[in-house]
Design an enzyme around this catalytic site. Structure first.
Site, PDB file in Angstrom:
ATOM      1  N   GLU A 138      16.862 -53.357  39.590  1.00  0.00           N
ATOM      2  CA  GLU A 138      16.727 -54.675  38.957  1.00  0.00           C
ATOM      3  C   GLU A 138      17.445 -55.714  39.823  1.00  0.00           C
ATOM      4  O   GLU A 138      18.557 -55.456  40.277  1.00  0.00           O
ATOM      5  CB  GLU A 138      17.351 -54.680  37.556  1.00  0.00           C
ATOM      6  CG  GLU A 138      16.999 -55.958  36.820  1.00  0.00           C
ATOM      7  CD  GLU A 138      17.508 -55.984  35.361  1.00  0.00           C
ATOM      8  OE1 GLU A 138      16.909 -56.705  34.559  1.00  0.00           O
ATOM      9  OE2 GLU A 138      18.488 -55.289  35.052  1.00  0.00           O
ATOM     10  N   GLY A 271      27.954 -54.316  36.362  1.00  0.00           N
ATOM     11  CA  GLY A 271      28.809 -53.484  35.513  1.00  0.00           C
ATOM     12  C   GLY A 271      28.103 -52.168  35.227  1.00  0.00           C
ATOM     13  O   GLY A 271      28.697 -51.099  35.270  1.00  0.00           O
ATOM     14  N   ALA A 272      26.789 -52.256  34.960  1.00  0.00           N
ATOM     15  CA  ALA A 272      25.994 -51.065  34.658  1.00  0.00           C
ATOM     16  C   ALA A 272      24.523 -51.446  34.744  1.00  0.00           C
ATOM     17  O   ALA A 272      24.182 -52.626  34.808  1.00  0.00           O
ATOM     18  CB  ALA A 272      26.329 -50.553  33.260  1.00  0.00           C
ATOM     19  N   MET A 273      23.646 -50.441  34.733  1.00  0.00           N
ATOM     20  CA  MET A 273      22.203 -50.696  34.796  1.00  0.00           C
ATOM     21  C   MET A 273      21.467 -49.733  33.879  1.00  0.00           C
ATOM     22  O   MET A 273      21.679 -48.521  33.931  1.00  0.00           O
ATOM     23  CB  MET A 273      21.726 -50.530  36.251  1.00  0.00           C
ATOM     24  CG  MET A 273      20.218 -50.632  36.426  1.00  0.00           C
ATOM     25  SD  MET A 273      19.598 -52.271  35.953  1.00  0.00           S
ATOM     26  CE  MET A 273      17.954 -51.841  35.389  1.00  0.00           C
ATOM     27  N   GLU A 274      20.579 -50.304  33.048  1.00  0.00           N
ATOM     28  CA  GLU A 274      19.982 -49.565  31.925  1.00  0.00           C
ATOM     29  C   GLU A 274      18.767 -48.709  32.279  1.00  0.00           C
ATOM     30  O   GLU A 274      17.918 -48.473  31.424  1.00  0.00           O
ATOM     31  CB  GLU A 274      19.555 -50.584  30.859  1.00  0.00           C
ATOM     32  CG  GLU A 274      18.381 -51.486  31.254  1.00  0.00           C
ATOM     33  CD  GLU A 274      18.767 -52.828  31.855  1.00  0.00           C
ATOM     34  OE1 GLU A 274      17.945 -53.760  31.825  1.00  0.00           O
ATOM     35  OE2 GLU A 274      19.899 -52.943  32.359  1.00  0.00           O
ATOM     36  N   ASN A 275      18.648 -48.212  33.528  1.00  0.00           N
ATOM     37  CA  ASN A 275      17.479 -47.389  33.887  1.00  0.00           C
ATOM     38  C   ASN A 275      17.105 -46.452  32.735  1.00  0.00           C
ATOM     39  O   ASN A 275      17.968 -45.801  32.156  1.00  0.00           O
ATOM     40  CB  ASN A 275      17.785 -46.533  35.114  1.00  0.00           C
ATOM     41  CG  ASN A 275      18.486 -47.317  36.197  1.00  0.00           C
ATOM     42  OD1 ASN A 275      17.968 -48.292  36.694  1.00  0.00           O
ATOM     43  ND2 ASN A 275      19.697 -46.896  36.528  1.00  0.00           N
ATOM     44  N   HIS A 307      25.731 -51.949  25.165  1.00  0.00           N
ATOM     45  CA  HIS A 307      24.822 -52.926  25.788  1.00  0.00           C
ATOM     46  C   HIS A 307      23.677 -52.197  26.506  1.00  0.00           C
ATOM     47  O   HIS A 307      22.492 -52.493  26.300  1.00  0.00           O
ATOM     48  CB  HIS A 307      25.622 -53.781  26.780  1.00  0.00           C
ATOM     49  CG  HIS A 307      24.823 -54.820  27.507  1.00  0.00           C
ATOM     50  ND1 HIS A 307      24.894 -56.160  27.199  1.00  0.00           N
ATOM     51  CD2 HIS A 307      23.940 -54.734  28.529  1.00  0.00           C
ATOM     52  CE1 HIS A 307      24.082 -56.838  28.003  1.00  0.00           C
ATOM     53  NE2 HIS A 307      23.501 -55.992  28.826  1.00  0.00           N
ATOM     54  N   GLU A 308      24.033 -51.211  27.329  1.00  0.00           N
ATOM     55  CA  GLU A 308      23.005 -50.517  28.112  1.00  0.00           C
ATOM     56  C   GLU A 308      22.067 -49.708  27.221  1.00  0.00           C
ATOM     57  O   GLU A 308      20.864 -49.619  27.477  1.00  0.00           O
ATOM     58  CB  GLU A 308      23.637 -49.601  29.166  1.00  0.00           C
ATOM     59  CG  GLU A 308      24.551 -50.315  30.163  1.00  0.00           C
ATOM     60  CD  GLU A 308      23.950 -51.569  30.782  1.00  0.00           C
ATOM     61  OE1 GLU A 308      22.719 -51.594  31.040  1.00  0.00           O
ATOM     62  OE2 GLU A 308      24.696 -52.540  31.000  1.00  0.00           O
TER      63      GLU A 308
END
Length: 872
Positions: A138, A271-275, A307-308
């Protein structure tokens, strides 16, 4: 060829349906080879196939297209990779037959070190440095891993196969169906995915340990982390399992995949990625260590995981149609992460901390250089800049405002309908409004367009005249200028008590209300306090006339108001003061009413305000700085003494966070007793890292206090901190130290700390955490940024972290000369992906400069400050 160049979107004549992707990463040479076979539906006459590709080389002779009904293999006459547009154009001799066909492409690429696309992250195992391979796609970087239709609306199914060293763990979105080992290599095949967007495809290859659990309906959940750190994944694992259950009930749709993996990655830009099914995190956002993590670290893990996982529904199952609607993903996930956290940890009172999101949104949106929530995106490269406080924080705040207006139950019901209706497809902002309108019977679209399609927000001025309240709205700008926006504002107000409340929609410029209507005979209208925007659920500011402001000050001193309302009054007053619509004397007097404040959220905001006010006061009237510091020390003394240095048995989470913040503030303002005690405890910590004298919640305060006394002649404290940094392998400890080093008042030490950030000892994701320099170090930091700009731009220029360097170092200045100098320096050194952020930073400098000038003209300031400093 030319017709495809410079376009925001890909042409629509070919639609991808399925990808078969095979990747072979070489972790020692940092390269990868791949092959993709794409089922395509040719839906219009064309001789071209146009898709995205960037930083890949196409293997000679590997490109072919075969239509389902014809056995003949078509090969392109011409293959063009247009780097500027990140597209691959395949030109064929004849028009391609309409219908389903298969496009095959072989390619090679580099495992880069830019934390985007298919990249390498480094870690140590048994004292040896190793590489892992990780993806971060992303918003528009899947094209750096394999040629594809890299737009959120081009959803397809994916089948992935990896060829990797046999001793490594290889993960993707779906569970493994087969693993064939052949000597040192193994081939891992994964189940076919459901329909999804390219930016959610993910692959991680490296050495990992994991912990595992299952949800009540059998979804296997794992947390993967570096070998030896598995215990630190247990807390997040528990949170994830409970959160998946919670969202299943809230959205009335079960999680759609058979497994969920969460992986801690040592080098990670966001911070993070929601794959989908394989969520990647920075270590600090996923790992929690009972011995060495602070309460704030624990809270961050919960919020980020929530959140993710919200994205698995909002974003992954239902996806925005184009990046203009990014806020639908991010605003929603931000808002709902508080809902989940509140459900899992009600004792944290997390909705009070949502006010931090609100304030950050208001701060950015008060700039003329802000942008609407729904922002035109003409090239996918522009999306980097909108992963900001508008998409996330203003987005979340207007959702909270709408939920509060429509009611929680109606809102939840409508959300569930929206997810059912658009599952496995794409939606735009207006699609959500339509479903909410249908579910509530309210004119949601008309109400919300004023909040998402125009930038900025209103300030509602309220004054009292003969038992009448007069309201007027105008656009609020931090510069003090006048904007011409107008909004539909859900006004809430209470008079003298929380059960005497009135709600109405302010849709015109002004409106009048009779106070007697609300109060009846219950109270005397002449002395009753009146508070607008009850509990700060609205995304607007309020300006009270002097009479109403004095009544509210009285209500604060007598503890009649909730913590959220005390927060709101203070925050609005600070913003009005910055915009020169209220004097600094008025703000300081109001701050004085908070001497006996004990609530975390109010004091936390008071602390960040006090640091900004101290800077402005010091630049405007240096002779008053000592009095200003004295006033702030006396302001924080009450709660500091109440909390003490020792954590109490069974105390609440918020007190644990507050203690550290209050002591840090006292250290920065030079409070001798705090500095002495912090240094004493730090010395004990150097002897024994597990000493109860310095638990994790106090460490940041101690580190900042130590740095206050470090000078170029006495560097012992600085060197001791570096030693702790080098000896710990806990990312949270490293970031605590990094964020403290530049707080020294000595410019030479600051320069040393800034140079340390660029050394190989600091991961490039973490360098931006050490840029908060003391007031005395602003000039040093600016000179350093100019000197190192070429290196900084080369290292961080392709991602969003470059904007953090600019805003952190530029924004604290307070003179017009400096604003001009900054503008001149960057005139030839900027690029589109940082242009908006640079303009915002320069605007902040001008706002500060005007503020300093207005403070210099305040006649009674010296007397007010001296009086406040002496009160105890």
């Amino acid at each position: 060829m030319e017709q495809f160049m410079g376009q925001p979107r890909l042409p629509k004549f070919a639609v991808p349906k399925h990808y078969d992707i095979r990747l072979k990463p070489d972790l020692s040479a940092c390269k990868f080879a791949g092959f993709v076979s794409i089922d395509l539906d040719i839906v219009a006459n064309t001789k071209f196939i146009v898709l995205n590709a960037a930083e890949l080389s196409i293997t000679n002779g590997s490109v072919s297209f075969t239509n389902q009904g014809f056995s003949k293999v078509l090969r392109p006459l011409k293959i063009d990779l247009v780097e500027n547009d990140e597209i691959l154009v395949l030109a064929f001799a004849k028009t391609l037959p309409i219908g389903i066909g298969v496009l095959k492409i072989g390619f090679e690429g580099t495992l880069n070190d830019k934390m985007k696309g298919f990249y390498r992250s480094t870690y140590e195992h048994d004292g040896e440095k190793k590489n892992m391979a990780v993806t971060q796609f992303e918003s528009a970087d899947a094209r750096r891993c394999f040629p594809c239709w890299d737009e959120p609306a081009c959803k397809a199914t994916f089948k992935i196969t990896l060829d990797v060293p046999s001793e490594l763990v290889a993960l993707s979105n779906m569970p493994i169906i087969e693993e064939k080992v052949d000597g040192h290599l193994k081939t891992v095949s994964y189940q076919e995915s459901p329909i999804m967007s390219t930016y959610l495809v993910a692959v991680v290859v490296g050495l990992f340990d994991y912990v595992e659990d299952r949800t009540s309906d059998g979804v296997k959940v794992r947390v993967y982390c570096q070998v030896g750190k598995a215990n630190q994944g247990k807390f997040a694992l528990g949170v994830a399992v409970r959160t998946l259950e919670l969202y299943k009930n809230y959205f009335a749709v079960a999680y759609t995949l058979p497994k969920l993996d969460m992986v801690a990655i040592p080098d990670f830009a966001f911070g993070a990625m929601e794959n989908y099914g394989l969520v990647t995190y920075r270590e600090t956002a996923l790992l929690y260590d009972d011995q060495h993590s602070a309460a704030s670290n624990k809270q961050r893990v919960v919020i980020v995981v929530a959140h993710e996982l919200a994205h698995q529904w909002f974003g992954n199952l239902v996806t925005m149609e184009w990046w203009t609607h990014l806020w639908l993903n991010e605003g929603f996930a931000t808002w709902v992460s508080y809902l989940a956290t509140d459900s899992l940890f009600p004792e944290w009172n997390i909705w009070t901390q949502f006010l931090d999101e609100l304030t950050e949104g208001l701060k950015l949106d008060g700039l003329a250089e802000s942008h609407p929530i729904e922002v035109e995106i003409n090239h996918a490269a522009e999306t980097n800049e909108i992963f900001d406080a508008i998409s996330y924080r203003k987005g979340a705040s207007v959702i909270r405002m709408l939920q509060s207006y429509l009611g929680a139950e109606c809102f939840q019901r409508s959300l569930a309908s929206y997810i059912k209706k658009y599952a496995c497809s794409n939606a735009k902002t207006e699609d959500l409004w339509a479903v909410l309108e249908e579910g509530s019977g309210e004119p949601v679209k008309r109400l919300m367009n004023s909040w998402t399609k125009q930038k900025g927000y209103p300030v509602v001025s309220v004054k009292v005249k003969e038992n009448k309240l007069e309201f007027e709205q105008s656009q609020f700008l931090s510069s003090g200028s006048h904007g011409d926006g107008q909004w539909s504002i859900p006004i809430t107000l209470c008079c003298g008590a929380y059960d005497l409340q009135k709600d109405f929609l302010l849709q015109t410029k002004s409106e009048t209300l009779d106070i007697k209507e609300i109060l009846g005979d219950k109270m005397d209208a002449t002395f009753t306090w009146i508070k607008l925007n009850v509990d700060q659920t609205g995304f607007y500011r309020v300006k009270y006339d002097e009479d109403l402001a004095a009544r509210l000050r009285y209500a604060i001193e007598n503890k009649f108001l909730s913590a959220t309302d005390r927060f709101g009054i203070l925050d609005d007053s600070f913003a009005l003061c910055m915009a020169r619509q209220q004097s600094l004397c008025t703000l300081l007097t109001l701050m004085g009413a908070y001497r006996e404040e004990t609530e975390y959220i109010v004091l936390s905001n008071l602390i960040s305000m006090s640091q900004k006010v101290a800077t402005i006061a010091a630049d405007a009237t240096p002779e008053l700085l000592d009095y200003v510091k004295q006033f702030f020390i006396s302001l924080f003394q009450y709660s500091a003494e109440k909390l003490g240095w020792e954590p109490k048995q069974g105390e609440n989470h918020l007190d644990a966070m507050l203690r550290g913040e209050i002591l840090t503030a006292l250290a920065v303002f030079g409070h001798e007793l705090t500095l002495n005690e912090a240094n004493r405890r730090f010395l004990a910590f150097l002897d024994d890292r597990n000493t109860p004298l310095l638990p994790p919640d106090l460490r940041k305060a101690a580190y900042v206090a130590v740095m206050q006394r470090v000078t170029s002649l006495n560097k012992l404290g600085y060197e001791s901190l570096l030693r702790v940094y080098r000896e710990t392998d806990l990312s949270q400890e490293k970031t605590r130290i990094l964020s403290s080093l530049a707080s020294s008042p000595d410019p030479k030490i600051i320069l040393e700390a800034l140079n340390f950030l660029l050394s190989s000892e600091v991961r490039s994701q973490d360098a931006v955490l050490g840029l908060a320099v003391s007031r005395e170090g602003r000039e040093t930091a600016w000179t350093w940024l100019k000197d190192k700009w070429e290196h900084i731009f080369k290292t961080w220029g392709s991602g969003y972290l470059i904007t953090r360097f600019v805003s952190a170092i530029v924004s604290p200045f307070t003179s017009f000369e400096k604003a001009r100098e900054i503008e001149e320096f960057f005139a030839s050194r900027t690029k589109p992906s940082m242009a908006r952020n640079l303009r915002q930073s320069i605007e902040r400098v001008s706002i500060n400069a005007n503020w300093v000038l207005s403070v210099q003209k305040e006649e009674h300031l010296a007397n007010t400050v001296k009086e406040l400093a002496q009160m105890n």
